[in-house]
Design a protein around this motif. Structure first.
Motif, mmCIF file in Angstrom:
data_model
loop_
_atom_site.group_PDB
_atom_site.id
_atom_site.type_symbol
_atom_site.label_atom_id
_atom_site.label_comp_id
_atom_site.label_asym_id
_atom_site.label_seq_id
_atom_site.Cartn_x
_atom_site.Cartn_y
_atom_site.Cartn_z
ATOM 1 N N PHE A 78 0.822 -1.214 0.000
ATOM 2 C CA PHE A 78 0.000 0.000 0.000
ATOM 3 C C PHE A 78 0.858 1.267 0.000
ATOM 4 N N ALA B 211 3.771 1.109 -3.356
ATOM 5 C CA ALA B 211 3.189 0.878 -4.675
ATOM 6 C C ALA B 211 1.930 1.684 -4.939
ATOM 7 N N ILE B 212 1.261 2.188 -3.896
ATOM 8 C CA ILE B 212 0.020 2.921 -4.147
ATOM 9 C C ILE B 212 0.067 4.351 -3.595
ATOM 10 N N LEU B 213 0.161 4.483 -2.268
ATOM 11 C CA LEU B 213 -0.003 5.816 -1.679
ATOM 12 C C LEU B 213 1.141 6.776 -2.011
#
Lengths: 589, 90
Positions: B31, B34-36
């Motif tokens: 998370f 790779a995302i936030l």
């Protein structure tokens, strides 16, 4: 030898192996039927779980999704592997120590109530049923393409094979067939990619090719990702390494897939087949390792295939298009509409036409292309391709030998059969063990229970085949959102609280499960089937709503539990008992 | 008996610490990276081969990380079991 002959040989050999294993491993008791007697090695269970886990959808479609959406597809890559970290650290060691054969068994005992067990049985059946329909459809499609038969006949052949070794052999038969199926799958998946990686980037290892340079044709070496991004900009589509999903949505979908993975009953029960808690941990490491081999290859394959596709067809005249283009066009999986009448294939932003192609049977266009009856869009894009062909057409695109194409076909069938078998087992045991033995009539004998299990698996297969042959419109395509969202909002939080809280009681758990699953189900149904707009709540798409449903389950359970009496002492003792890893014994029922 | 109970409670506490640490890293590499924080990572972290860091984490790095995390979990838990005398099963 022609392609058909190779296909027959490969499918024939693999089926022979599966049936041979089934005969060798026929289950004699419910213990063998439910948990393979509890003596499967960590390595074998790891392979079997890998095969169980990777469905036809993963095998056929995942690389296609990566090819089509680049960064956005990472939600599947991370969601379906990261879930195993949750599963291993929070779930399976404790459930294995508990030592019962099914997931509803734990729910029923931990929450000391028949209602809780019944709700769990219902959730398990619902989750597995939605999932297995898609598998039967997948088997049918592969068979129909391979042997030019009707999809219905393909589904029936697939169902008979699955019934033969899953219905008769139970967990024991399934486990050892899945080991064989994993081997078929992993070779079928990786070998073609290695060849493509060599051709495009000169790298033997596809994962290195992904971050390497494009060297095909002997021109100047350019970074492959850079080349793809430049091409995307040129064509007017989103850059390959950028996403188009919002961060919130990406976060929620990934989280829902992870939690769903950790709550899927057919994966959990696989870990009941090993000897001890220690073996569960080791087996989980093997499982994720085997899954990671395929999941790390998919992004490479996706990028290679997208590059090949754009490179070989964009701005080429139809007459000079490669032969695989025309082969798959004949199958109706690729279509080209010459919007500007220049005889040149333009691939770009938007859709070529609305919906799946409906081809004219006989008449051909000016350049020999097949004509579609669909209404064309005003977008400049002239090409339609079904994303499933990324894996299926891959060996052809790379000019690989025929036996390798046959191997890929055998891999597809293995992927679909292994998952269908695992799901079928959960369905049949939920009915025979949790419903018949524990709720309806506790006095039935071991033999009768097994007969019920076999009848239940037959019944479940008939229903699943029916829906595989007549999919309720878009239903099957949406099963992923369903199965994972439902597991994430029902089993995952309930099992987690059952293990890590001694205070959570039956009132809380039952209400929480019902609220979580109802909310998720209603949201998915509303946006998939009823609403014609996409004004999602907080911008979360139905794929990711299980994450919200999970929190609803948590909150409801805690609040209700706080206002109702604590669980009885023996249940609290039991919770303490499952936290101690030693002395797990054999799984019983 | 009380000895056994104490050691069970200690073991449980220790296991929660291990699980907690594993899950923090798990959340960070998936998370987090790779995302936030992916845009920041793409811009400020070194590229992996030709891939921007955040993108690589999303498609390769996090998966490799998950496998390593499970190995670490298994190793640490087995050690903890032995420390508290629960390691007799093989």
């Amino acid at each position: 030898m022609s392609q058909d002959v190779w296909n027959f040989i490969f499918i024939g050999i693999t089926f022979g192996i599966y049936i041979g294993i089934a005969l060798w491993a026929k289950a004699g008791s419910t213990k063998e039927y439910y948990t393979a007697g509890g003596g499967v090695s960590a390595l074998a269970n790891g392979m079997a779980t890998g095969a169980d886990w990777m469905s036809a959808a993963t095998f056929i479609s995942m690389a296609g999704i990566v090819a089509a959406s680049g960064y956005d597809a990472s939600r599947f890559l991370m969601g379906w592997t990261g879930g195993f970290v949750l599963l291993t650290t929070l779930m399976v060691p404790y459930l294995r120590k508990f030592g019962k054969a099914t997931v509803p068994d734990f729910v029923g005992d931990r929450f000391y109530s028949k209602t809780a067990r019944l709700v769990a049985v219902f959730c398990a059946i619902f989750i597995c049923m939605t999932y297995i329909m898609g598998q039967m459809r997948g088997v049918g499609i592969v068979f129909s393409r391979l042997f030019n038969i009707e999809i219905a006949t393909g589904v029936i052949i697939g169902a008979s094979i699955v019934f033969f070794y899953a219905g008769l052999g139970g967990m024991k038969g399934i486990t050892y067939t899945q080991v064989a199926q994993y081997c078929v799958m992993v070779f079928a998946y990786t070998i073609p990619v290695i060849f493509i990686s060599l051709a495009l980037t000169g790298n033997v290892i596809p994962q290195m090719g992904l971050i390497g340079d494009f060297t095909k044709g002997g021109g100047e070496a350019v970074p492959l990702l850079q080349k793809m991004n430049d091409l995307s900009v040129e064509l007017g589509v989103t850059k390959y390494t950028d996403g188009s999903l919002s961060t919130t949505d990406m976060f929620c979908i990934t989280a829902a897939l992870m939690a769903g993975t950790a709550g899927l009953p057919h994966v959990i029960v696989r870990f009941f087949t090993v000897k001890s808690v220690k073996a569960v941990r080791k087996s989980a490491c093997w499982t994720l390792f085997f899954i990671a081999i395929i999941y790390l290859t998919a992004p490479a394959l996706g990028l290679f295939a997208r590059t090949n596709l754009v490179d070989e067809i964009n701005n080429k005249t139809y007459t000079e298009a490669p032969s695989w283009f025309k082969n798959w066009e004949n199958q109706g999986m690729i279509a080209w509409v010459d919007k500007n009448n220049d005889g040149i294939i333009q691939y770009g932003k938007g859709k070529a036409f609305n919906g799946k192609p409906v081809m004219e049977a006989e008449t051909r266009g000016d350049h020999g292309q097949r004509l579609v009856k669909n209404e064309l869009t005003t977008d400049l894009n002239e090409v339609y391709y079904d994303r499933d062909i990324i894996v299926l057409a891959n060996p052809e695109m790379a000019g690989l030998p025929k036996w390798l194409i046959a191997l890929v076909m055998a891999g597809c069938v293995a992927a679909a059969l292994s998952t269908a078998a695992g799901l079928l087992l959960v369905l049949s045991t939920s009915i025979s063990h949790d419903l018949m033995k524990k709720i309806v009539n506790p006095n039935i004998t071991d033999k009768q229970e097994m007969a019920y299990a076999r009848m239940a698996s037959f019944g479940a297969l008939v229903i699943a085949s029916y829906f595989g042959i007549n999919p309720p419109s878009s239903f099957v395509a949406k099963t992923v959102a369903f199965a994972f969202g439902l597991a994430a909002s029902s089993f995952f939080p309930t099992l987690l609280m059952g293990i890590f809280s001694k205070r959570v009681n039956k009132e809380g758990a039952v209400t929480g499960m019902i609220c979580g699953i109802t909310f998720t189900f209603a949201y998915i149904v509303y946006f998939q089937f009823i609403a014609d707009h996409t004004n999602y709540l907080f911008g979360i798409s139905p794929e990711g709503i299980g994450f919200v449903g999970m929190f609803i389950n948590f909150i409801v359970t805690f609040v209700i539990s706080a206002f109702t009496p604590a669980p009885p002492q023996e249940v609290q003792d039991m919770v303490e008992h499952i936290r101690i890893p030693s002395g797990a014994g054999e799984a019983t029922h | 008996m009380s000895d056994n109970k104490d050691s069970a409670a200690e073991h449980y506490k220790g296991s929660l610490k291990i699980v907690g640490s594993i899950l923090i890293i798990w959340a960070f590499i998936s998370f987090g990276c790779a995302i936030l924080f992916r845009t920041w990572m793409d811009a400020n972290m070194p590229k992996i081969g030709n891939a921007p860091f955040g993108f690589w984490m999303a498609q390769q790095g996090s998966i490799i990380g998950f496998v390593l995390l499970l190995l670490a979990y298994t190793f640490l838990m087995n050690k903890l079991d032995e420390k508290h005398g629960f390691g007799e099963d093989s």
